[in-house]
Motif scaffolding. Structure first.
Motif, short mmCIF file in Angstrom:
data_model
loop_
_atom_site.label_atom_id
_atom_site.label_comp_id
_atom_site.label_asym_id
_atom_site.label_seq_id
_atom_site.Cartn_x
_atom_site.Cartn_y
_atom_site.Cartn_z
N TYR A 76 88.54 33.49 54.37
CA TYR A 76 89.25 32.43 55.08
C TYR A 76 89.86 31.44 54.09
O TYR A 76 91.02 31.05 54.21
CB TYR A 76 88.30 31.71 56.03
N ARG A 77 89.08 31.05 53.09
CA ARG A 77 89.58 30.09 52.09
C ARG A 77 90.76 30.68 51.32
O ARG A 77 91.76 30.01 51.10
CB ARG A 77 88.44 29.73 51.12
N ALA A 78 90.66 31.96 50.96
CA ALA A 78 91.76 32.61 50.24
C ALA A 78 93.03 32.66 51.08
O ALA A 78 94.14 32.47 50.58
CB ALA A 78 91.34 34.01 49.82
N ALA A 79 92.87 32.94 52.37
CA ALA A 79 94.03 33.07 53.26
C ALA A 79 94.83 31.79 53.36
O ALA A 79 96.04 31.83 53.62
CB ALA A 79 93.58 33.52 54.64
N GLN A 80 94.17 30.65 53.16
CA GLN A 80 94.90 29.38 53.22
C GLN A 80 95.99 29.30 52.15
O GLN A 80 96.95 28.54 52.28
CB GLN A 80 93.94 28.19 53.04
N TYR A 81 95.85 30.10 51.11
CA TYR A 81 96.81 30.08 50.00
C TYR A 81 97.53 31.41 49.83
O TYR A 81 98.11 31.70 48.78
CB TYR A 81 96.08 29.67 48.71
N GLY A 82 97.50 32.24 50.89
CA GLY A 82 98.29 33.46 50.87
C GLY A 82 97.72 34.57 50.02
O GLY A 82 98.47 35.43 49.54
N VAL A 83 96.41 34.60 49.82
CA VAL A 83 95.77 35.64 49.01
C VAL A 83 94.83 36.45 49.90
O VAL A 83 94.02 35.88 50.63
CB VAL A 83 94.97 35.01 47.84
N ARG A 84 94.95 37.77 49.85
CA ARG A 84 94.08 38.65 50.62
C ARG A 84 92.78 38.89 49.84
O ARG A 84 92.81 39.31 48.69
CB ARG A 84 94.78 39.97 50.89
N HIS A 85 91.65 38.60 50.47
CA HIS A 85 90.34 38.66 49.81
C HIS A 85 89.50 39.81 50.36
O HIS A 85 89.26 39.89 51.56
CB HIS A 85 89.62 37.32 50.03
N PHE A 86 89.08 40.70 49.47
CA PHE A 86 88.12 41.74 49.79
C PHE A 86 86.88 41.52 48.93
O PHE A 86 86.89 40.71 48.01
CB PHE A 86 88.71 43.12 49.51
N CYS A 87 85.81 42.26 49.23
CA CYS A 87 84.61 42.07 48.43
C CYS A 87 83.89 43.39 48.17
O CYS A 87 84.15 44.40 48.82
CB CYS A 87 83.66 41.07 49.08
N ALA A 88 83.00 43.35 47.18
CA ALA A 88 82.05 44.42 46.90
C ALA A 88 80.66 43.82 47.05
O ALA A 88 80.42 42.68 46.65
CB ALA A 88 82.25 44.98 45.50
N ILE A 89 79.74 44.57 47.61
CA ILE A 89 78.40 44.07 47.91
C ILE A 89 77.36 44.86 47.11
O ILE A 89 77.45 46.09 47.01
CB ILE A 89 78.10 44.19 49.42
N ALA A 90 76.37 44.15 46.57
CA ALA A 90 75.32 44.81 45.79
C ALA A 90 74.24 43.81 45.41
O ALA A 90 74.42 42.59 45.50
CB ALA A 90 75.89 45.44 44.53
N LEU A 91 73.11 44.35 44.93
CA LEU A 91 72.13 43.58 44.17
C LEU A 91 72.55 43.67 42.72
O LEU A 91 72.57 44.76 42.14
CB LEU A 91 70.72 44.16 44.36
N ASN A 92 72.93 42.54 42.13
CA ASN A 92 73.47 42.56 40.77
C ASN A 92 72.39 42.92 39.75
O ASN A 92 71.19 42.75 40.00
CB ASN A 92 74.11 41.21 40.44
N PRO A 93 72.80 43.46 38.58
CA PRO A 93 71.82 43.94 37.61
C PRO A 93 70.83 42.88 37.13
O PRO A 93 69.64 43.16 36.99
CB PRO A 93 72.69 44.42 36.44
N LYS A 94 71.30 41.66 36.90
CA LYS A 94 70.42 40.63 36.37
C LYS A 94 69.27 40.35 37.33
O LYS A 94 68.10 40.28 36.92
CB LYS A 94 71.21 39.34 36.10
N GLU A 95 69.57 40.21 38.61
CA GLU A 95 68.52 39.87 39.58
C GLU A 95 67.75 41.09 40.07
O GLU A 95 66.74 40.94 40.77
CB GLU A 95 69.13 39.08 40.74
N ALA A 96 68.19 42.26 39.66
CA ALA A 96 67.41 43.47 39.96
C ALA A 96 66.07 43.46 39.23
O ALA A 96 65.16 44.22 39.56
CB ALA A 96 68.20 44.71 39.58
N ASN A 97 65.94 42.59 38.22
CA ASN A 97 64.69 42.49 37.47
C ASN A 97 63.63 41.64 38.17
O ASN A 97 62.48 41.60 37.71
CB ASN A 97 64.97 41.89 36.08
#
Length: 285
Positions: free
Chosen positions: A59-80
């Motif tokens: 939503y925040r990105a759309a206010q400035y004309g940018v299409r926002h997608f994401c990738a989801i995961a447990l990141n390596p650092k916090e996997a510890n």
């Protein structure tokens, strides 16, 4: 010029950054899940973060004309942190969401057994869900980390064209190029790669299967490094079509494998921005 930033952490950026990115040609981006600086201590904090990537940030990105997608995961650092590991069981319900175009960031931070376990589990999830995987290589022992990364990718059996191995440099790029995986490069003001080094990589390896990103995390970074790389490419003799391939068509091809990359309306005139739900023309009333 149109730019798709395939790896940028907009949670750490301001709305002024969105405005500047749009003005520089950035029309779409992927924000991978990452470490927020303050360690998380329970799965619930990840759930709130994932919901932010799926709701508030687009939503925040759309206010400035940018299409926002994401990738989801447990990141390596916090996997510890064993307190965070139950997040792995929760990922499937997020990976089916429309705006999730990859599993990431996964991979290595310090190359621990816990990181390898989380990497293996999440790479299998990417394969099972037919999603690309965005893989983080460690900041230290990068050559060893990249070699182990490619061993795990081969052992999993995932199609290497669904894997982008990121944060590469001159040492690690050749082995990733030979593996069939995509090569990812983060362009920073002081660390990682810079535009001129990136141009040299492109001269050596060509413009196919290359993703150039700004990452732009909490440290000294610049969300316009993709644009700076485009200018450096042109100065070095690359064509506008080469620039479009590296900075637009390549990320579209990679994330398009998810079947969930919707980019309608991104080609509206560059002097228009989307703000507060209304399309307004600069200089107009």
């Amino acid at each position: 010029m149109r730019i798709f930033d395939p790896h940028i952490h907009m949670t750490s950026r301001t709305t002024d950054d969105y405005r500047a990115m749009r003005a520089a040609g950035v029309r779409a981006l992927v924000e991978p899940a990452f470490w927020l600086g303050q360690p998380r201590t329970s799965p619930g904090s990840f759930h709130d973060y994932f919901d932010t990537l799926l709701g508030w940030e687009p939503y925040r990105a759309a206010q400035y004309g940018v299409r926002h997608f994401c990738a989801i995961a447990l990141n390596p650092k916090e996997a510890n942190d064993p307190r965070c590991l139950p997040v792995l069981d929760d990922l499937p319900r997020y990976l089916v969401k429309d705006n999730v175009v990859a599993v990431g960031e996964i991979g290595f931070d310090s190359m621990t057994d816990a990181e390898e376990h989380a990497f293996t589990v999440q790479l299998a999830l990417a394969r099972e869900h037919g999603l690309p995987a965005l893989v983080h290589t460690p900041h230290r022992d990068k050559a060893a980390g990249t070699a182990r990364t490619l061993e795990i990718v081969r052992a999993d059996g995932i199609d290497p064209t669904l894997v982008a191995v990121d944060h590469l440099n001159e040492v690690t790029a050749p082995v990733v190029a030979a593996s069939g995986c995509w090569m990812g490069f983060s362009i920073y003001p002081d660390t990682k790669m810079d535009p001129d080094r990136m141009v040299a990589i492109l001269k050596e390896h060509g413009t196919r299967r290359v993703l150039v990103n700004s990452a732009a995390d909490w440290g000294h970074s610049d969300p316009l490094r993709t644009h700076a790389t485009a200018l450096a490419m042109l100065d070095a003799g690359f064509t506008e079509d080469d620039v479009d391939q590296v900075l637009w068509r390549n990320p579209v091809e990679f994330y398009g494998q998810s079947g969930k990359l919707v980019l309608d309306d991104v080609d509206r005139p560059s002097d228009e921005v989307l703000f507060a739900g209304n399309s307004i023309r600069r200089g107009g009333s």
